[in-house]
Design an enzyme around this catalytic site. Structure first.
Site, PDB file in Angstrom:
ATOM      1  N   TYR A  46       0.855  -1.196   0.000  1.00  0.00           N
ATOM      2  CA  TYR A  46       0.000   0.000   0.000  1.00  0.00           C
ATOM      3  C   TYR A  46       0.880   1.232   0.000  1.00  0.00           C
ATOM      4  O   TYR A  46       1.799   1.340   0.803  1.00  0.00           O
ATOM      5  CB  TYR A  46      -0.894   0.017   1.253  1.00  0.00           C
ATOM      6  CG  TYR A  46      -2.355  -0.006   0.881  1.00  0.00           C
ATOM      7  CD1 TYR A  46      -2.889   1.015   0.087  1.00  0.00           C
ATOM      8  CD2 TYR A  46      -3.194  -1.033   1.288  1.00  0.00           C
ATOM      9  CE1 TYR A  46      -4.217   0.984  -0.291  1.00  0.00           C
ATOM     10  CE2 TYR A  46      -4.518  -1.062   0.907  1.00  0.00           C
ATOM     11  CZ  TYR A  46      -5.031  -0.054   0.118  1.00  0.00           C
ATOM     12  OH  TYR A  46      -6.339  -0.088  -0.256  1.00  0.00           O
ATOM     13  N   GLU A  48      -0.438   4.779  -0.595  1.00  0.00           N
ATOM     14  CA  GLU A  48      -1.221   6.004  -0.812  1.00  0.00           C
ATOM     15  C   GLU A  48      -0.343   7.220  -0.569  1.00  0.00           C
ATOM     16  O   GLU A  48       0.405   7.269   0.414  1.00  0.00           O
ATOM     17  CB  GLU A  48      -2.407   6.043   0.155  1.00  0.00           C
ATOM     18  CG  GLU A  48      -3.524   5.107  -0.266  1.00  0.00           C
ATOM     19  CD  GLU A  48      -4.508   4.855   0.863  1.00  0.00           C
ATOM     20  OE1 GLU A  48      -4.043   4.592   1.985  1.00  0.00           O
ATOM     21  OE2 GLU A  48      -5.719   4.933   0.608  1.00  0.00           O
ATOM     22  N   ASP A 209      -5.854  14.388 -24.966  1.00  0.00           N
ATOM     23  CA  ASP A 209      -5.953  12.984 -24.559  1.00  0.00           C
ATOM     24  C   ASP A 209      -5.351  12.156 -25.688  1.00  0.00           C
ATOM     25  O   ASP A 209      -6.010  11.872 -26.684  1.00  0.00           O
ATOM     26  CB  ASP A 209      -7.416  12.612 -24.308  1.00  0.00           C
ATOM     27  CG  ASP A 209      -7.577  11.130 -23.965  1.00  0.00           C
ATOM     28  OD1 ASP A 209      -6.561  10.401 -23.980  1.00  0.00           O
ATOM     29  OD2 ASP A 209      -8.714  10.713 -23.689  1.00  0.00           O
ATOM     30  N   THR A 236      -3.325   6.573 -22.020  1.00  0.00           N
ATOM     31  CA  THR A 236      -3.226   5.227 -21.476  1.00  0.00           C
ATOM     32  C   THR A 236      -1.784   4.794 -21.680  1.00  0.00           C
ATOM     33  O   THR A 236      -1.062   5.370 -22.500  1.00  0.00           O
ATOM     34  CB  THR A 236      -4.129   4.247 -22.244  1.00  0.00           C
ATOM     35  OG1 THR A 236      -3.781   4.321 -23.618  1.00  0.00           O
ATOM     36  CG2 THR A 236      -5.595   4.584 -22.081  1.00  0.00           C
ATOM     37  N   LYS A 239      -1.650   1.204 -24.974  1.00  0.00           N
ATOM     38  CA  LYS A 239      -1.958   1.171 -26.414  1.00  0.00           C
ATOM     39  C   LYS A 239      -0.640   1.281 -27.190  1.00  0.00           C
ATOM     40  O   LYS A 239       0.200   0.399 -27.037  1.00  0.00           O
ATOM     41  CB  LYS A 239      -2.971   2.260 -26.733  1.00  0.00           C
ATOM     42  CG  LYS A 239      -4.303   2.000 -26.008  1.00  0.00           C
ATOM     43  CD  LYS A 239      -5.364   3.053 -26.242  1.00  0.00           C
ATOM     44  CE  LYS A 239      -6.604   2.735 -25.397  1.00  0.00           C
ATOM     45  NZ  LYS A 239      -7.597   3.818 -25.443  1.00  0.00           N
ATOM     46  N   ARG A 245      -1.631  -2.123 -18.693  1.00  0.00           N
ATOM     47  CA  ARG A 245      -2.895  -1.373 -18.710  1.00  0.00           C
ATOM     48  C   ARG A 245      -2.843  -0.310 -17.626  1.00  0.00           C
ATOM     49  O   ARG A 245      -2.563  -0.603 -16.469  1.00  0.00           O
ATOM     50  CB  ARG A 245      -4.090  -2.288 -18.429  1.00  0.00           C
ATOM     51  CG  ARG A 245      -4.203  -3.506 -19.308  1.00  0.00           C
ATOM     52  CD  ARG A 245      -5.607  -4.072 -19.309  1.00  0.00           C
ATOM     53  NE  ARG A 245      -6.440  -3.242 -20.140  1.00  0.00           N
ATOM     54  CZ  ARG A 245      -6.390  -3.248 -21.480  1.00  0.00           C
ATOM     55  NH1 ARG A 245      -5.564  -4.056 -22.113  1.00  0.00           N
ATOM     56  NH2 ARG A 245      -7.160  -2.442 -22.170  1.00  0.00           N
TER      57      ARG A 245
HETATM   58  C1  PLP Z   1      -8.638   4.163 -24.589  1.00  0.00           C
HETATM   59  C2  PLP Z   1      -8.943   5.564 -24.338  1.00  0.00           C
HETATM   60  C3  PLP Z   1      -9.284   6.049 -23.061  1.00  0.00           C
HETATM   61  C4  PLP Z   1      -9.641   5.154 -21.899  1.00  0.00           C
HETATM   62  O1  PLP Z   1      -8.726   4.308 -21.453  1.00  0.00           O
HETATM   63  P1  PLP Z   1      -9.144   3.139 -20.429  1.00  0.00           P
HETATM   64  O2  PLP Z   1      -7.809   2.732 -19.874  1.00  0.00           O
HETATM   65  O3  PLP Z   1      -9.845   2.107 -21.207  1.00  0.00           O
HETATM   66  O4  PLP Z   1     -10.008   3.747 -19.375  1.00  0.00           O
HETATM   67  C5  PLP Z   1      -9.443   7.403 -22.894  1.00  0.00           C
HETATM   68  N1  PLP Z   1      -9.297   8.250 -23.916  1.00  0.00           N
HETATM   69  C6  PLP Z   1      -8.998   7.828 -25.154  1.00  0.00           C
HETATM   70  C7  PLP Z   1      -8.854   8.829 -26.241  1.00  0.00           C
HETATM   71  C8  PLP Z   1      -8.825   6.481 -25.410  1.00  0.00           C
HETATM   72  O5  PLP Z   1      -8.572   6.066 -26.657  1.00  0.00           O
END
Ligand code: PLP
Length: 441
Positions: A46, A48, A209, A236, A239, A245
């Site tokens: 933990y 935090e 994002d 993320t 990807k 993840r």
């Molecule tokens: C995949 C994605 C997310 C969300 O990611 P998670 O880990 O699935 O919550 C947010 N914004 C964009 C643009 C994404 O492609």
């Protein structure tokens, strides 16, 4: 492992991944090192809080660390602090950021934390419409954040650009607290400079994002929003970035003490974000995942990753060309990144789900996806979305895109002929086995 049921399923999933080719553009295959860090005993801990002022000037840091070596709520943090600091400094280097919060459990959590850091209930956020390639977390009515904030959505134009005139018009009308550029199904490179100019005029926080293209940015194959004056970038890590993840928030500004509530200024964004992640929206960080993020950032800092990012784009452009030659009509007629959208209805008069299901049967995975101004429902939309990040990790090159496009054509043509699909599946399997998973090495 003693749990036979789960072990069996892990083995089955390994085989599924080895036997097929992953064309879903939001997926990838991680290295053995990333997997090992994720499976480590850091999951027991933990932690935090935060690992102290690692980004302050050296002398300031020395004083700060004497007073409080870390802002943690539990003892035993000597290793977690080092892991998290390493993850933070590698992330900052990779994306030219002043600060990184490596704790978000996912991309959705990262976005929610930024909204929470900067907005009050009811404040306006401008984002790309889901049906035009935006993400659920950018204000889709079904989300929690859409109930808290006032999302106003812009769209794309006929030729596939973000509708910059509409962004300017909506910004003038709504004076948004945040202008958000980000996408999950958009094959072009946004004009960050143009959006930044609009944001500056109305004092909006500029947020990118980059969940889908972070790996391309890290590898220099896509522009970095920070170079155009953006304040925050979320992503993320699983990807194109090819890590575990998880989520990540990068920012520009002054890094301060997360225990003291700073005034809401753009300069204080890094501290506002730290507080919005913890205790604002999350509890304890997933330190085993943070360790794996640190490994992935290290891998992305290596020269080979630059080649990887470039090859993703080369493969996507070639695949786009090969598909076009076989009658697949692409939304915005091509790609500038890793991602391709096909209008199946316009091309062949069938919905995207039908191709998705046929390809599943031969070991090629992609997903049905809405296209701009889609008239079909979300669970049976007109298009499919595919991409090259995962197959590029497997080692496929441009010439191999011919084969993939051809399999897609054949699966489509024979989608009602299970015998033929079975034969194609064997071909795909035989081919895939020539490209081992990175974690097999
Ligand atoms: C995949 C994605 C997310 C969300 O990611 P998670 O880990 O699935 O919550 C947010 N914004 C964009 C643009 C994404 O492609």
């Amino acid at each position: 492992m003693n749990d036979e049921a789960i072990l069996g399923l892990i083995k089955a999933e390994e085989n599924r991944q080895r036997d097929g080719l992953e064309l879903i553009p939001s997926e990838n295959y991680v290295s053995h090192d990333v997997l090992a860090a994720m499976g480590s005993v850091f999951t027991n801990k933990y932690s935090e809080g935060f690992p102290s002022f690692s980004e302050l000037d050296a002398d300031e840091r020395e004083i700060a660390e004497k007073i409080m070596p870390s802002f943690r709520y539990y003892g035993g943090q000597e290793n977690t602090n080092r892991v998290e600091r390493l993850a933070i400094s590698r992330a900052c280097k990779l994306f030219k950021a002043d600060h990184a919060n490596v704790q978000p459990h996912s991309g959705a959590q990262a976005n929610n934390a930024v909204y929470f850091a900067w907005c009050e209930t009811g404040d306006t956020i401008l984002g790309l419409d889901l049906g035009h390639g935006g993400h659920l977390t950018h204000g889709a009515p079904v989300t929690q954040s859409a109930q808290v904030y006032n999302f106003v959505r812009y769209k794309t134009t006929e030729n596939g650009d973000l509708d910059y005139d509409e962004i300017a018009r909506l910004a003038k009308k709504h004076r948004p607290k945040i202008i958000l550029v980000g996408f999950s199904a958009y094959p072009k490179v946004p004009d960050f400079a143009r959006v930044a100019e609009i944001g500056r005029e109305y004092g909006s926080l500029l947020m990118a994002d980059m969940a889908h293209v972070a790996g391309l940015i890290a590898g220099g194959a896509h522009p970095n929003p920070f170079d155009f004056g953006f304040h925050v970038m979320t992503t993320t890590t699983h990807k194109t970035l090819r890590g575990p993840r998880g989520g990540l928030i990068l920012s520009r500004g002054k890094v301060g003490n997360p225990l003291k509530k700073p005034t809401k200024t753009l300069e204080n964004i890094p501290t506002l974000i730290d507080r919005a992640v913890f205790p604002g929206t999350q509890g304890g960080p997933l330190m085993h995942v943070i360790a794996a993020k640190a490994v992935a950032f290290h891998e992305a800092l290596q020269p080979e990753f630059k080649k990887y990012a470039e090859q993703i784009v080369k493969n996507a452009k070639r695949l786009a060309k090969e598909l076009t030659a076989r009658g697949f009509e692409l939304v915005f007629s091509g790609t500038e990144n890793h991602l391709i959208l096909v209008d199946m209805m316009k091309s062949f008069g069938i919905d995207g789900k039908e191709l998705e299901m046929a390809l599943d049967k031969i070991g090629l995975n992609l997903n049905a996806n809405a296209i701009p101004n889609d008239t079909l429902p979300a669970f049976r939309p007109s298009g499919v979305r595919l991409g090259t990040p995962a197959i590029t990790t497997r080692g496929l090159l441009e010439k191999d895109m011919v084969r993939i496009a051809e399999w897609m054509r054949l699966a489509l043509e024979n989608r009602k002929n299970d015998q033929k699909l079975e034969k194609l599946r064997a071909e795909v399997r035989e081919f895939s086995h020539r490209f081992p998973l990175p974690s097999d090495n």
